[in-house]
Write a protein that holds these residues in place. Sequence first.
Motif, PDB file in Angstrom:
ATOM      1  N   THR A  72       0.832  -1.198   0.000  1.00  0.00           N
ATOM      2  CA  THR A  72       0.000   0.000   0.000  1.00  0.00           C
ATOM      3  C   THR A  72       0.869   1.250   0.000  1.00  0.00           C
ATOM      4  O   THR A  72       1.036   1.903  -1.028  1.00  0.00           O
ATOM      5  CB  THR A  72      -0.954  -0.003   1.220  1.00  0.00           C
ATOM      6  N   VAL A  73       1.473   1.558   1.135  1.00  0.00           N
ATOM      7  CA  VAL A  73       2.263   2.791   1.239  1.00  0.00           C
ATOM      8  C   VAL A  73       3.484   2.744   0.317  1.00  0.00           C
ATOM      9  O   VAL A  73       3.747   3.682  -0.452  1.00  0.00           O
ATOM     10  CB  VAL A  73       2.707   3.029   2.694  1.00  0.00           C
ATOM     11  N   GLY A  74       4.244   1.658   0.363  1.00  0.00           N
ATOM     12  CA  GLY A  74       5.446   1.548  -0.463  1.00  0.00           C
ATOM     13  C   GLY A  74       5.135   1.546  -1.944  1.00  0.00           C
ATOM     14  O   GLY A  74       5.807   2.232  -2.729  1.00  0.00           O
ATOM     15  N   ALA A  75       4.111   0.791  -2.328  1.00  0.00           N
ATOM     16  CA  ALA A  75       3.765   0.700  -3.747  1.00  0.00           C
ATOM     17  C   ALA A  75       3.331   2.050  -4.304  1.00  0.00           C
ATOM     18  O   ALA A  75       3.714   2.439  -5.418  1.00  0.00           O
ATOM     19  CB  ALA A  75       2.655  -0.334  -3.939  1.00  0.00           C
ATOM     20  N   ILE A  76       2.544   2.798  -3.533  1.00  0.00           N
ATOM     21  CA  ILE A  76       2.074   4.103  -3.990  1.00  0.00           C
ATOM     22  C   ILE A  76       3.237   5.083  -4.096  1.00  0.00           C
ATOM     23  O   ILE A  76       3.368   5.829  -5.076  1.00  0.00           O
ATOM     24  CB  ILE A  76       0.999   4.646  -3.031  1.00  0.00           C
ATOM     25  N   THR A  77       4.102   5.080  -3.093  1.00  0.00           N
ATOM     26  CA  THR A  77       5.240   6.001  -3.092  1.00  0.00           C
ATOM     27  C   THR A  77       6.158   5.747  -4.282  1.00  0.00           C
ATOM     28  O   THR A  77       6.589   6.680  -4.973  1.00  0.00           O
ATOM     29  CB  THR A  77       6.038   5.849  -1.783  1.00  0.00           C
ATOM     30  N   LEU A  78       6.457   4.494  -4.544  1.00  0.00           N
ATOM     31  CA  LEU A  78       7.323   4.145  -5.669  1.00  0.00           C
ATOM     32  C   LEU A  78       6.674   4.527  -7.001  1.00  0.00           C
ATOM     33  O   LEU A  78       7.344   5.009  -7.915  1.00  0.00           O
ATOM     34  CB  LEU A  78       7.632   2.646  -5.661  1.00  0.00           C
ATOM     35  N   PHE A  79       5.363   4.338  -7.086  1.00  0.00           N
ATOM     36  CA  PHE A  79       4.691   4.663  -8.346  1.00  0.00           C
ATOM     37  C   PHE A  79       4.787   6.151  -8.652  1.00  0.00           C
ATOM     38  O   PHE A  79       5.088   6.553  -9.775  1.00  0.00           O
ATOM     39  CB  PHE A  79       3.232   4.236  -8.317  1.00  0.00           C
ATOM     40  N   PHE A  80       4.510   6.974  -7.649  1.00  0.00           N
ATOM     41  CA  PHE A  80       4.564   8.408  -7.888  1.00  0.00           C
ATOM     42  C   PHE A  80       5.976   8.852  -8.262  1.00  0.00           C
ATOM     43  O   PHE A  80       6.161   9.731  -9.102  1.00  0.00           O
ATOM     44  CB  PHE A  80       4.087   9.167  -6.654  1.00  0.00           C
ATOM     45  N   ALA A  81       6.975   8.249  -7.627  1.00  0.00           N
ATOM     46  CA  ALA A  81       8.354   8.593  -7.959  1.00  0.00           C
ATOM     47  C   ALA A  81       8.673   8.211  -9.401  1.00  0.00           C
ATOM     48  O   ALA A  81       9.340   8.950 -10.128  1.00  0.00           O
ATOM     49  CB  ALA A  81       9.314   7.895  -6.995  1.00  0.00           C
ATOM     50  N   GLY A  82       8.179   7.058  -9.835  1.00  0.00           N
ATOM     51  CA  GLY A  82       8.402   6.637 -11.212  1.00  0.00           C
ATOM     52  C   GLY A  82       7.596   7.444 -12.203  1.00  0.00           C
ATOM     53  O   GLY A  82       8.083   7.805 -13.281  1.00  0.00           O
ATOM     54  N   LEU A  83       6.356   7.754 -11.841  1.00  0.00           N
ATOM     55  CA  LEU A  83       5.482   8.525 -12.721  1.00  0.00           C
ATOM     56  C   LEU A  83       6.082   9.884 -13.058  1.00  0.00           C
ATOM     57  O   LEU A  83       5.997  10.358 -14.201  1.00  0.00           O
ATOM     58  CB  LEU A  83       4.115   8.706 -12.042  1.00  0.00           C
ATOM     59  N   ALA A  84       6.712  10.511 -12.069  1.00  0.00           N
ATOM     60  CA  ALA A  84       7.309  11.827 -12.293  1.00  0.00           C
ATOM     61  C   ALA A  84       8.454  11.778 -13.291  1.00  0.00           C
ATOM     62  O   ALA A  84       8.781  12.787 -13.918  1.00  0.00           O
ATOM     63  CB  ALA A  84       7.809  12.389 -10.959  1.00  0.00           C
ATOM     64  N   ARG A  85       9.042  10.608 -13.475  1.00  0.00           N
ATOM     65  CA  ARG A  85      10.211  10.475 -14.348  1.00  0.00           C
ATOM     66  C   ARG A  85       9.871   9.963 -15.751  1.00  0.00           C
ATOM     67  O   ARG A  85      10.598  10.246 -16.698  1.00  0.00           O
ATOM     68  CB  ARG A  85      11.233   9.546 -13.698  1.00  0.00           C
ATOM     69  N   VAL A  86       8.786   9.177 -15.887  1.00  0.00           N
ATOM     70  CA  VAL A  86       8.501   8.578 -17.198  1.00  0.00           C
ATOM     71  C   VAL A  86       7.173   9.016 -17.803  1.00  0.00           C
ATOM     72  O   VAL A  86       6.920   8.779 -18.981  1.00  0.00           O
ATOM     73  CB  VAL A  86       8.533   7.035 -17.108  1.00  0.00           C
ATOM     74  N   GLY A  87       6.286   9.627 -17.020  1.00  0.00           N
ATOM     75  CA  GLY A  87       5.007  10.057 -17.554  1.00  0.00           C
ATOM     76  C   GLY A  87       3.956   8.965 -17.463  1.00  0.00           C
ATOM     77  O   GLY A  87       4.264   7.793 -17.222  1.00  0.00           O
ATOM     78  N   PRO A  88       2.687   9.330 -17.667  1.00  0.00           N
ATOM     79  CA  PRO A  88       1.581   8.394 -17.442  1.00  0.00           C
ATOM     80  C   PRO A  88       1.510   7.226 -18.420  1.00  0.00           C
ATOM     81  O   PRO A  88       1.149   6.121 -18.035  1.00  0.00           O
ATOM     82  CB  PRO A  88       0.335   9.287 -17.565  1.00  0.00           C
ATOM     83  N   THR A  89       1.822   7.445 -19.700  1.00  0.00           N
ATOM     84  CA  THR A  89       1.686   6.356 -20.668  1.00  0.00           C
ATOM     85  C   THR A  89       2.645   5.219 -20.360  1.00  0.00           C
ATOM     86  O   THR A  89       2.243   4.050 -20.276  1.00  0.00           O
ATOM     87  CB  THR A  89       1.930   6.875 -22.098  1.00  0.00           C
ATOM     88  N   THR A  90       3.916   5.536 -20.189  1.00  0.00           N
ATOM     89  CA  THR A  90       4.897   4.504 -19.870  1.00  0.00           C
ATOM     90  C   THR A  90       4.578   3.854 -18.530  1.00  0.00           C
ATOM     91  O   THR A  90       4.660   2.623 -18.380  1.00  0.00           O
ATOM     92  CB  THR A  90       6.319   5.098 -19.832  1.00  0.00           C
ATOM     93  N   ALA A  91       4.190   4.646 -17.554  1.00  0.00           N
ATOM     94  CA  ALA A  91       3.887   4.109 -16.234  1.00  0.00           C
ATOM     95  C   ALA A  91       2.722   3.130 -16.288  1.00  0.00           C
ATOM     96  O   ALA A  91       2.738   2.084 -15.630  1.00  0.00           O
ATOM     97  CB  ALA A  91       3.570   5.247 -15.269  1.00  0.00           C
ATOM     98  N   SER A  92       1.703   3.452 -17.085  1.00  0.00           N
ATOM     99  CA  SER A  92       0.544   2.564 -17.169  1.00  0.00           C
ATOM    100  C   SER A  92       0.884   1.258 -17.881  1.00  0.00           C
ATOM    101  O   SER A  92       0.377   0.195 -17.525  1.00  0.00           O
ATOM    102  CB  SER A  92      -0.615   3.268 -17.885  1.00  0.00           C
ATOM    103  N   ILE A  93       1.746   1.324 -18.871  1.00  0.00           N
ATOM    104  CA  ILE A  93       2.160   0.101 -19.562  1.00  0.00           C
ATOM    105  C   ILE A  93       2.985  -0.783 -18.631  1.00  0.00           C
ATOM    106  O   ILE A  93       2.770  -1.997 -18.540  1.00  0.00           O
ATOM    107  CB  ILE A  93       2.967   0.445 -20.827  1.00  0.00           C
TER     108      ILE A  93
END
Length: 312
Positions: free
Chosen positions: A226-247
């Motif tokens: 929960t907490v870790g997964a969300i935190t990591l996602f936001f950190a990754g999203l800021a670097r690659v953008g929504p399309t890459t993150a969703s794939i």
Amino acid sequence: MRTLGIVLCVASAAFFGAMGIFGKLAYEQGVSVGTLLATRFALAAAVFWVVVVASGRLAALRRLPVRDVALALALGAVGYAAQAGAYFASLKRLDASLLSLLLYTFPVMVALAAAALGRERLTRRSVGALALASAGGVLVLGGAPSGALDPLGTALGLAAAVVYSAYILTSAPVSSRLDPLLLSTLVATGAAVTLTLAGIVDGDLSPTTVSAAGYGWLAAIALVSTVGAITLFFAGLARVGPTTASIVSTVEPVTAIALAAAVFGESLAPVQLAGGALVLGAVLVLSARRAAPAPPGAEPAPVERVPVLVLD
């Protein structure tokens, strides 16, 4: 930066994918569904509140409109609580690998519902994704060995996907206005209150019967998935953008299937694996569309769910 972002998104998806395995291991230690749900969200909410205070966002939270705060709390208390309840009740009856594929039909449901609501146009791409997901779902369910597919568990798993889809569409307006951390904190708090009260009322809240190992798995669900997964996602999203993150997020059910096989010896029939591949293919078809200006709520579904996901 892009490579690091992809790594962070993969780690986030893996953490989310491990939740079903942590849940199964918790059940083996005497944890009831009610205890799991209440403890997971209470612990996650507590951690989120600590982060809010430590990051200096408490003042920003106080400045939020009362309507947005109430809506965010309601999203957790009603929408997310119902989705999580259906998911973990289904996990009691189904293999974690099968449940992960049933739940991951939600991106296609969101895309079709968004089109029906006028938020997106129904394109050949979305129709093709529906065809792939439908065929995949038939193979996943139809390929189960005789007697191995629990009807109630299957219904609960599909219900979790339906509720999740409705939750995503409902949360889109407020998620566009609120800071993701503040929104996650409020959603987790609302879910914790509802699920704790529900556990008390139906008598399924029994923390004293849980072993030390059981509390360890509960902590893993709250902190890792929960907490870790969300935190990591936001950190990754800021670097690659929504399309890459969703794939990249399609790693989630793949992780669940691999971990279920390694930990519990679960195995899907070849026809079910083929069906799962079609379901994931449908998500990729939706996620890989060209980035373009879109109305609120029209982002690829896996991206929309994570900012308000304090569970999966």
